[in-house]
Design a protein around this motif. Sequence first.
Motif, PDB file in Angstrom:
ATOM      1  N   THR A  59     -10.535  12.281   1.317  1.00 53.83           N
ATOM      2  CA  THR A  59     -11.092  11.057   0.767  1.00 53.83           C
ATOM      3  C   THR A  59     -12.290  11.426  -0.094  1.00 53.83           C
ATOM      4  O   THR A  59     -13.140  12.200   0.314  1.00 53.83           O
ATOM      5  N   VAL A  60     -12.347  10.834  -1.277  1.00 53.80           N
ATOM      6  CA  VAL A  60     -13.468  11.083  -2.169  1.00 53.80           C
ATOM      7  C   VAL A  60     -14.469   9.960  -1.972  1.00 53.80           C
ATOM      8  O   VAL A  60     -14.122   8.776  -2.047  1.00 53.80           O
ATOM      9  N   LEU A  61     -15.700  10.322  -1.684  1.00 54.64           N
ATOM     10  CA  LEU A  61     -16.761   9.338  -1.503  1.00 54.64           C
ATOM     11  C   LEU A  61     -17.561   9.243  -2.790  1.00 54.64           C
ATOM     12  O   LEU A  61     -18.250  10.188  -3.162  1.00 54.64           O
ATOM     13  N   PRO A  62     -17.491   8.111  -3.477  1.00 56.87           N
ATOM     14  CA  PRO A  62     -18.231   8.005  -4.743  1.00 56.87           C
ATOM     15  C   PRO A  62     -19.716   7.777  -4.493  1.00 56.87           C
ATOM     16  O   PRO A  62     -20.102   7.081  -3.560  1.00 56.87           O
ATOM     17  N   PHE A  63     -20.528   8.395  -5.329  1.00 60.78           N
ATOM     18  CA  PHE A  63     -21.964   8.183  -5.282  1.00 60.78           C
ATOM     19  C   PHE A  63     -22.304   7.158  -6.362  1.00 60.78           C
ATOM     20  O   PHE A  63     -21.678   7.142  -7.425  1.00 60.78           O
ATOM     21  N   PRO A  64     -23.292   6.308  -6.115  1.00 64.32           N
ATOM     22  CA  PRO A  64     -23.653   5.352  -7.165  1.00 64.32           C
ATOM     23  C   PRO A  64     -24.203   6.103  -8.371  1.00 64.32           C
ATOM     24  O   PRO A  64     -24.911   7.099  -8.221  1.00 64.32           O
ATOM     25  N   PRO A  65     -23.857   5.652  -9.550  1.00 63.78           N
ATOM     26  CA  PRO A  65     -24.347   6.351 -10.748  1.00 63.78           C
ATOM     27  C   PRO A  65     -25.844   6.166 -10.910  1.00 63.78           C
ATOM     28  O   PRO A  65     -26.408   5.146 -10.539  1.00 63.78           O
TER      29      PRO A  65
END
Length: 109
Positions: A87-93
């Motif tokens: 699972t890829v956990l996105p970081f807020p830009p």
Amino acid sequence: MTRDDDTERNETDEAGTSAELRRALAAHLKGRPIPPDLVITTRTEIERREFTAYGQGWRDRGEHDERRRAEAAAQPRPRDGTPADATVLPFPPLSGPQPARPHPDTERP
């Protein structure tokens, strides 16, 4: 090898020393109950057992690694090489450069 090992000693010397130790211990314990967990052995025997256990540990590690490789090879992987259940956990830009915040201990009035 231990520091006191005499490389020129042979097995008959060890057997004689071991027998002498048993006689001295028997004389010391004469008339007393012998503890059930008392073990008399030679340093050579202890070193042999330690070496055997050390080698067995490395064999166990090798078997464990082989088993892990085989299990990993048996799992299906997508084309990009990542595991199927990853699972890829996105970081807020980040919106532009962030101001540096000084450490609370360095801020003094």
